[in-house]
Design a protein around this motif. Structure first.
Motif, short mmCIF file in Angstrom:
data_model
loop_
_atom_site.label_atom_id
_atom_site.label_comp_id
_atom_site.label_asym_id
_atom_site.label_seq_id
_atom_site.Cartn_x
_atom_site.Cartn_y
_atom_site.Cartn_z
N TYR A 13 0.82 -1.22 0.00
CA TYR A 13 0.00 0.00 0.00
C TYR A 13 0.85 1.27 0.00
O TYR A 13 0.43 2.30 -0.50
CB TYR A 13 -0.94 0.02 1.20
N LYS A 14 2.05 1.18 0.55
CA LYS A 14 2.92 2.35 0.62
C LYS A 14 3.69 2.58 -0.68
O LYS A 14 4.28 3.63 -0.86
CB LYS A 14 3.91 2.17 1.78
N SER A 15 3.69 1.60 -1.57
CA SER A 15 4.41 1.71 -2.84
C SER A 15 3.62 2.56 -3.82
O SER A 15 2.39 2.63 -3.75
CB SER A 15 4.63 0.34 -3.44
N PRO A 16 4.30 3.21 -4.77
CA PRO A 16 3.58 4.01 -5.78
C PRO A 16 2.73 3.14 -6.68
O PRO A 16 2.98 1.94 -6.83
CB PRO A 16 4.71 4.69 -6.56
N PHE A 17 1.74 3.75 -7.32
CA PHE A 17 0.70 3.03 -8.05
C PHE A 17 1.17 1.97 -9.04
O PHE A 17 0.80 0.82 -8.89
CB PHE A 17 -0.26 3.98 -8.76
N PRO A 18 1.93 2.27 -10.04
CA PRO A 18 2.15 1.18 -11.00
C PRO A 18 2.89 0.01 -10.38
O PRO A 18 2.62 -1.15 -10.69
CB PRO A 18 3.00 1.81 -12.10
N PHE A 19 3.78 0.29 -9.44
CA PHE A 19 4.58 -0.76 -8.83
C PHE A 19 3.75 -1.63 -7.88
O PHE A 19 3.89 -2.85 -7.85
CB PHE A 19 5.77 -0.14 -8.11
N LEU A 21 0.66 -2.41 -8.00
CA LEU A 21 -0.22 -3.31 -8.74
C LEU A 21 0.49 -4.62 -9.04
O LEU A 21 -0.06 -5.71 -8.85
CB LEU A 21 -0.68 -2.64 -10.04
N PHE A 22 1.74 -4.53 -9.50
CA PHE A 22 2.53 -5.73 -9.78
C PHE A 22 2.82 -6.51 -8.51
O PHE A 22 2.86 -7.75 -8.53
CB PHE A 22 3.82 -5.37 -10.50
N LEU A 23 3.02 -5.82 -7.41
CA LEU A 23 3.27 -6.50 -6.14
C LEU A 23 2.04 -7.30 -5.70
O LEU A 23 2.17 -8.44 -5.28
CB LEU A 23 3.65 -5.48 -5.06
N PHE A 24 0.85 -6.69 -5.80
CA PHE A 24 -0.37 -7.39 -5.41
C PHE A 24 -0.64 -8.60 -6.30
O PHE A 24 -0.99 -9.67 -5.82
CB PHE A 24 -1.57 -6.45 -5.44
N ILE A 25 -0.45 -8.43 -7.61
CA ILE A 25 -0.69 -9.54 -8.53
C ILE A 25 0.33 -10.66 -8.30
O ILE A 25 -0.02 -11.84 -8.28
CB ILE A 25 -0.65 -9.05 -9.99
N GLY A 26 1.57 -10.28 -8.11
CA GLY A 26 2.61 -11.28 -7.84
C GLY A 26 2.36 -12.03 -6.55
O GLY A 26 2.51 -13.25 -6.48
N HIS A 27 1.96 -11.32 -5.52
CA HIS A 27 1.67 -11.95 -4.23
C HIS A 27 0.49 -12.91 -4.37
O HIS A 27 0.52 -14.02 -3.84
CB HIS A 27 1.38 -10.89 -3.17
N SER A 28 -0.52 -12.49 -5.08
CA SER A 28 -1.70 -13.33 -5.27
C SER A 28 -1.35 -14.60 -6.04
O SER A 28 -1.78 -15.69 -5.68
CB SER A 28 -2.78 -12.54 -6.02
N GLY A 29 -0.57 -14.46 -7.09
CA GLY A 29 -0.27 -15.60 -7.94
C GLY A 29 0.80 -16.52 -7.39
O GLY A 29 0.65 -17.74 -7.42
N PHE A 30 1.88 -15.94 -6.88
CA PHE A 30 3.02 -16.76 -6.47
C PHE A 30 3.01 -17.17 -5.01
O PHE A 30 3.47 -18.26 -4.67
CB PHE A 30 4.32 -16.04 -6.80
#
Length: 68
Positions: A13-19, A21-30
């Motif tokens: 949540y503290k990371s900037p927007f585009p980054f 999004l990739f963190l959330f998707i990566g966490h969800s998938g991996f």
């Protein structure tokens, strides 16, 4: 483990927007395995092997046996 996951997600949540999004998707998938850890419900669809009976599917075990 749950506490570490909460800390990790809060940092997203503290990371900037585009980054973030990739963190959330990566966490969800991996980490959580959301992309592969689900059952196919009969009301939603069918297994591919039931649709194409003429195709011989190779299981992971059969494939790996050739390397043993």
């Amino acid at each position: 483990m749950a506490q570490k996951s909460k800390i990790l997600i809060s940092s997203f949540y503290k990371s900037p927007f585009p980054f973030n999004l990739f963190l959330f998707i990566g966490h969800s998938g991996f980490v959580k395995g959301d992309g592969t850890n689900f059952e196919i419900e009969e009301s939603f669809g069918v297994e591919t092997s039931e649709l194409y009976l003429e195709v011989k599917y190779t299981t992971v075990d059969e494939y790996l046996d050739q390397f043993v």
